[in-house]
Design an enzyme around this catalytic site. Structure first.
Site, PDB file in Angstrom:
ATOM      1  CB  CYS A 143      29.607 -28.578  -2.510  1.00 42.41           C
ATOM      2  SG  CYS A 143      29.956 -28.579  -4.219  1.00 42.41           S
ATOM      3  CB  CYS A 194      28.369 -27.377  -7.722  1.00 40.51           C
ATOM      4  SG  CYS A 194      27.254 -27.908  -6.775  1.00 40.51           S
ATOM      5  CB  CYS A 223      24.757 -27.869  -3.171  1.00 38.65           C
ATOM      6  SG  CYS A 223      25.502 -29.470  -3.402  1.00 38.65           S
TER       7      CYS A 223
END
Length: 192
Positions: free
Chosen positions: A46, A48, A51
């Site tokens: 991920c 993003c 996280c």
């Protein structure tokens, strides 16, 4: 450029019969311990900005387990929620900052699932967890300072590791989100 993530391209493969294990924060003394009584699903890289990522990694690796399969088994008092207003309430250690799990408490397609980082297992416990299945929110690393001209290199790294890249989630997860939304809107019709 930093590495994608230590697991990506390492050849790591999970075990289809993995039954779970323990995750620990990085504190040397009295670490927070979380016990998972199942393997994760939808494990993925991920990009993003929310996280938790290991040092020098551009991506996290995060999977989900049903809420009832996660128990805080040691030092729960060290946990705090990073952003109580976020859809995913990321529970992190107050001392070392490591995110142990993220829980959704609002009406959301993934409510009932906790987000976890299986790399927080120790020793032999690191083995067996589901390997990453895809890479999501790949372009989001640009917002975190990665040069846009490096994105083809990033995507090639995932391709060499056998992972598809998306700028959202995988098609299967996007279908789950759309189904949830259609049911809420009353437009869901199972036909074809």
């Amino acid at each position: 450029m930093s590495s994608l993530h230590p697991l990506i391209g390492s050849g790591y493969k999970g075990s289809p019969n993995h039954a779970g294990g323990k995750l620990y924060c990085h504190c040397k003394q009295n670490p927070v311990e979380v016990t998972l009584s199942s393997d994760v699903a939808f494990n993925h890289a991920c990009g993003c900005s929310k996280c938790w990522k290991p040092a020098d990694a551009l991506f996290s690796v995060v999977g989900v387990v049903p809420v009832e399969k996660l128990a805080i088994t040691a030092n729960e008092s060290k946990l705090h929620i990073i952003d109580p207003n976020a859809a995913i309430q990321r529970n992190a250690c107050k001392e070392c900052g490591v995110h142990l799990f993220g829980r959704i408490v609002v009406d959301h397609p993934f409510k009932g699932l906790d987000f976890v980082h299986t790399e927080l297992s120790k020793g032999a416990g690191k083995d067996g967890w589901q390997e990453p299945q895809f890479a999501g929110f790949v372009s989001s690393i640009i917002e975190q300072g990665v040069d846009p001209d490096k994105m083809s290199e990033v995507r090639d790294g995932f391709k060499k590791a056998g992972l598809e890249t998306y700028d959202c989630l995988s098609p299967a997860l996007m279908d789950l989100i759309a189904t949830f939304t259609a049911k809420k809107l009353g437009t869901y019709k199972a036909k074809m």
